[in-house]
Scaffold this active site. Structure first.
Site, PDB file in Angstrom:
ATOM      1  N   ASN A  34      14.201   3.099   9.878  1.00 55.64           N
ATOM      2  CA  ASN A  34      13.121   3.231  10.755  1.00 55.64           C
ATOM      3  C   ASN A  34      12.150   2.027  10.552  1.00 55.64           C
ATOM      4  O   ASN A  34      11.521   1.968   9.652  1.00 55.64           O
ATOM      5  CB  ASN A  34      12.106   4.557  10.364  1.00 55.64           C
ATOM      6  CG  ASN A  34      10.936   5.085  10.847  1.00 55.64           C
ATOM      7  OD1 ASN A  34      10.689   4.149  12.115  1.00 55.64           O
ATOM      8  ND2 ASN A  34      10.195   5.727  10.745  1.00 55.64           N
ATOM      9  N   TRP A  35      12.298   1.317  11.766  1.00 57.82           N
ATOM     10  CA  TRP A  35      11.490  -0.083  11.616  1.00 57.82           C
ATOM     11  C   TRP A  35       9.957   0.326  11.754  1.00 57.82           C
ATOM     12  O   TRP A  35       9.325  -0.607  11.591  1.00 57.82           O
ATOM     13  CB  TRP A  35      12.153  -1.067  12.582  1.00 57.82           C
ATOM     14  CG  TRP A  35      13.608  -1.352  12.297  1.00 57.82           C
ATOM     15  CD1 TRP A  35      14.145  -0.802  11.118  1.00 57.82           C
ATOM     16  CD2 TRP A  35      14.354  -2.072  12.973  1.00 57.82           C
ATOM     17  NE1 TRP A  35      15.504  -1.525  11.044  1.00 57.82           N
ATOM     18  CE2 TRP A  35      15.786  -2.098  12.396  1.00 57.82           C
ATOM     19  CE3 TRP A  35      14.217  -3.003  14.285  1.00 57.82           C
ATOM     20  CZ2 TRP A  35      16.694  -2.806  12.760  1.00 57.82           C
ATOM     21  CZ3 TRP A  35      15.409  -3.650  14.532  1.00 57.82           C
ATOM     22  CH2 TRP A  35      16.502  -3.645  13.961  1.00 57.82           C
ATOM     23  N   LYS A  36       9.581   1.437  12.218  1.00 56.94           N
ATOM     24  CA  LYS A  36       8.126   1.626  12.538  1.00 56.94           C
ATOM     25  C   LYS A  36       7.572   0.529  13.524  1.00 56.94           C
ATOM     26  O   LYS A  36       8.199   0.211  14.443  1.00 56.94           O
ATOM     27  CB  LYS A  36       7.054   1.834  11.246  1.00 56.94           C
ATOM     28  CG  LYS A  36       8.168   2.997  10.183  1.00 56.94           C
ATOM     29  CD  LYS A  36       7.060   2.991   9.314  1.00 56.94           C
ATOM     30  CE  LYS A  36       7.808   4.302   8.219  1.00 56.94           C
ATOM     31  NZ  LYS A  36       7.184   4.838   7.271  1.00 56.94           N
ATOM     32  N   HIS A  46       8.062  12.676  13.172  1.00 59.13           N
ATOM     33  CA  HIS A  46       7.858  11.984  12.011  1.00 59.13           C
ATOM     34  C   HIS A  46       6.362  12.200  11.497  1.00 59.13           C
ATOM     35  O   HIS A  46       5.474  12.365  12.182  1.00 59.13           O
ATOM     36  CB  HIS A  46       7.962  10.299  12.073  1.00 59.13           C
ATOM     37  CG  HIS A  46       7.996   9.653  10.925  1.00 59.13           C
ATOM     38  ND1 HIS A  46       6.805   9.428  10.584  1.00 59.13           N
ATOM     39  CD2 HIS A  46       8.802   9.001  10.256  1.00 59.13           C
ATOM     40  CE1 HIS A  46       6.921   8.787   9.150  1.00 59.13           C
ATOM     41  NE2 HIS A  46       8.352   8.394   9.114  1.00 59.13           N
ATOM     42  N   GLU A 102       4.162  10.223  10.296  1.00 59.26           N
ATOM     43  CA  GLU A 102       3.216   9.711  10.757  1.00 59.26           C
ATOM     44  C   GLU A 102       2.517  10.239  12.392  1.00 59.26           C
ATOM     45  O   GLU A 102       1.502   9.979  12.545  1.00 59.26           O
ATOM     46  CB  GLU A 102       3.658   8.056  10.828  1.00 59.26           C
ATOM     47  CG  GLU A 102       3.325   7.693   9.500  1.00 59.26           C
ATOM     48  CD  GLU A 102       4.362   6.350   9.059  1.00 59.26           C
ATOM     49  OE1 GLU A 102       5.022   5.709  10.089  1.00 59.26           O
ATOM     50  OE2 GLU A 102       4.927   6.227   7.612  1.00 59.26           O
ATOM     51  N   GLU A 157      11.503  14.725   4.617  1.00 55.06           N
ATOM     52  CA  GLU A 157      10.652  13.456   4.150  1.00 55.06           C
ATOM     53  C   GLU A 157       9.218  14.038   3.460  1.00 55.06           C
ATOM     54  O   GLU A 157       8.255  14.121   4.430  1.00 55.06           O
ATOM     55  CB  GLU A 157      10.387  12.342   5.483  1.00 55.06           C
ATOM     56  CG  GLU A 157      11.362  11.951   5.878  1.00 55.06           C
ATOM     57  CD  GLU A 157      11.264  10.521   6.677  1.00 55.06           C
ATOM     58  OE1 GLU A 157      11.881   9.493   6.145  1.00 55.06           O
ATOM     59  OE2 GLU A 157      10.186  10.407   7.477  1.00 55.06           O
ATOM     60  N   GLY A 202       6.354   5.503   1.980  1.00 58.05           N
ATOM     61  CA  GLY A 202       5.640   4.457   1.996  1.00 58.05           C
ATOM     62  C   GLY A 202       4.685   4.274   0.625  1.00 58.05           C
ATOM     63  O   GLY A 202       3.899   3.224   0.623  1.00 58.05           O
ATOM     64  N   SER A 257      10.392   6.261   0.416  1.00 59.40           N
ATOM     65  CA  SER A 257      10.550   5.209  -0.842  1.00 59.40           C
ATOM     66  C   SER A 257      12.071   5.141  -1.144  1.00 59.40           C
ATOM     67  O   SER A 257      12.204   4.987  -2.297  1.00 59.40           O
ATOM     68  CB  SER A 257       9.405   5.556  -1.901  1.00 59.40           C
ATOM     69  OG  SER A 257       8.148   5.562  -1.437  1.00 59.40           O
ATOM     70  N   GLY A 286      12.412   3.805   5.587  1.00 57.06           N
ATOM     71  CA  GLY A 286      11.367   2.851   6.175  1.00 57.06           C
ATOM     72  C   GLY A 286      11.396   1.265   5.823  1.00 57.06           C
ATOM     73  O   GLY A 286      12.264   0.592   6.158  1.00 57.06           O
ATOM     74  N   GLY A 287      10.205   1.132   5.037  1.00 52.60           N
ATOM     75  CA  GLY A 287      10.254  -0.225   4.491  1.00 52.60           C
ATOM     76  C   GLY A 287      11.497  -1.221   4.278  1.00 52.60           C
ATOM     77  O   GLY A 287      11.520  -2.034   4.659  1.00 52.60           O
TER      78      GLY A 287
HETATM   79  P1  PGA Z   1       9.535   4.576   3.603  1.00 51.06           P
HETATM   80  O1  PGA Z   1       9.461   5.397   5.029  1.00 51.06           O
HETATM   81  O2  PGA Z   1      10.940   4.385   3.244  1.00 51.06           O
HETATM   82  O3  PGA Z   1       8.889   3.427   3.837  1.00 51.06           O
HETATM   83  O4  PGA Z   1       8.926   5.406   2.463  1.00 51.06           O
HETATM   84  C1  PGA Z   1      10.306   6.456   5.302  1.00 51.06           C
HETATM   85  C2  PGA Z   1      10.124   7.029   6.701  1.00 51.06           C
HETATM   86  O5  PGA Z   1       9.000   7.193   6.939  1.00 51.06           O
HETATM   87  O6  PGA Z   1      10.983   7.443   7.496  1.00 51.06           O
END
Ligand code: PGA
Length: 250
Positions: free
Chosen positions: A4-6, A89, A91, A161, A167, A207, A228-229
């Site tokens: 997930n590149w956000k 998600h 977020e 998640e 994050g 994470s 994500g990151g």
């Molecule tokens: P993260 O994000 O790996 O940066 O913790 C995961 C996600 O939000 O899908």
């Protein structure tokens, strides 16, 4: 294994990252790989991954096919470029106020347009501290999936998640992730059928990085990870795909 590149990467940058992911995962065997760039980079990424084992996903969408919804993207538009779509998600839920009911409409819209939903569920830190994790996850699942056919549930991807792990560098203990993901699988069995529960793929996210990914993939009910990151580093992401492949190998 999904990345997930956000809200990161321009179209030009995303094209390059996607090309690196494709090149780095040519020899990984049967792993299903998904990358989710921002909408503006989706056409470029779709072009790069075409014909490879990497699939393109959107990070969100509206449920309506068209209409007066300024700033939104429809399932039809997503379907021009992507095969998958991340829905619910945390977020989206917490920063943009998406409700379980909205997520439900989006899940139905995804199946209606032949998109595979990657449905995200997970508790906040406060909910975990209050002992509400299982209740919250069950509620999110039951609401988002209400009204689906068992055949649709079987094609679903669910990502567990925990919000406090996203994050933050505070990844969930793998045994606890396994416990919640087993609960999700049991719930899918109760809501639909044991066959659907066995076929649905369930991911852990929060994470995940090259150092811990194998700990999750070694768990019996965890089919992969939503990253994500750490998915913004092509070599690291390819290495994580390899870790899943090694775990899946007979
Ligand atoms: P993260 O994000 O790996 O940066 O913790 C995961 C996600 O939000 O899908």
């Amino acid at each position: 294994m999904a990345g997930n590149w956000k809200m990161n990467r321009t179209a030009a940058e995303a094209r390059e990252l996607a090309a690196q992911v494709v090149a780095g995962t040519l020899d990984v065997g049967e792993v299903e790989i998904v990358v989710a760039p921002p909408f503006t980079a989706l056409p470029a990424v779709a072009e790069v991954v075409r014909g490879s084992r990497v699939a393109a996903a959107a990070q969100n969408m509206h449920w309506a096919d068209a209409g007066a919804f300024t700033g939104e993207i429809s399932p039809v538009m997503v379907g021009e470029w992507a095969s998958h779509v991340i829905l619910g998600h945390s977020e989206r839920r917490h920063l943009f106020g998406e409700s379980d009911e909205e997520v439900q409409r989006k899940v139905h819209a995804a199946f209606g347009r032949n998109l595979v939903p990657i449905l995200c569920v997970g508790e906040t830190e406060g909910q975990r501290d209050a002992g509400e994790t299982d209740r919250v996850v069950r509620r999110q699942l039951a609401t988002a999936l209400h009204g689906l056919e068992a055949g649709e549930a079987a094609r679903l991807l669910v990502a567990y998640e925990p919000v406090w792990a996203i994050g933050t560098g505070r990844a969930c203990d793998p045994a606890e992730a396994q416990r919640v993901i087993e609960l999700i699988r049991i719930e899918l069995g109760l809501l639909f059928s044991p066959v659907a529960a066995g076929s649905a793929r369930i991911l852990y996210g929060g994470s995940v990085n090259p150092a811990n990914v194998a700990l999750y993939c070694a768990q019996p009910d965890i089919d992969g990870c939503l990253v994500g990151g750490a998915s913004l580093d092509a070599a690291g992401f390819a290495g994580m795909v390899r870790a899943v492949a090694a775990e899946a190998a007979p």
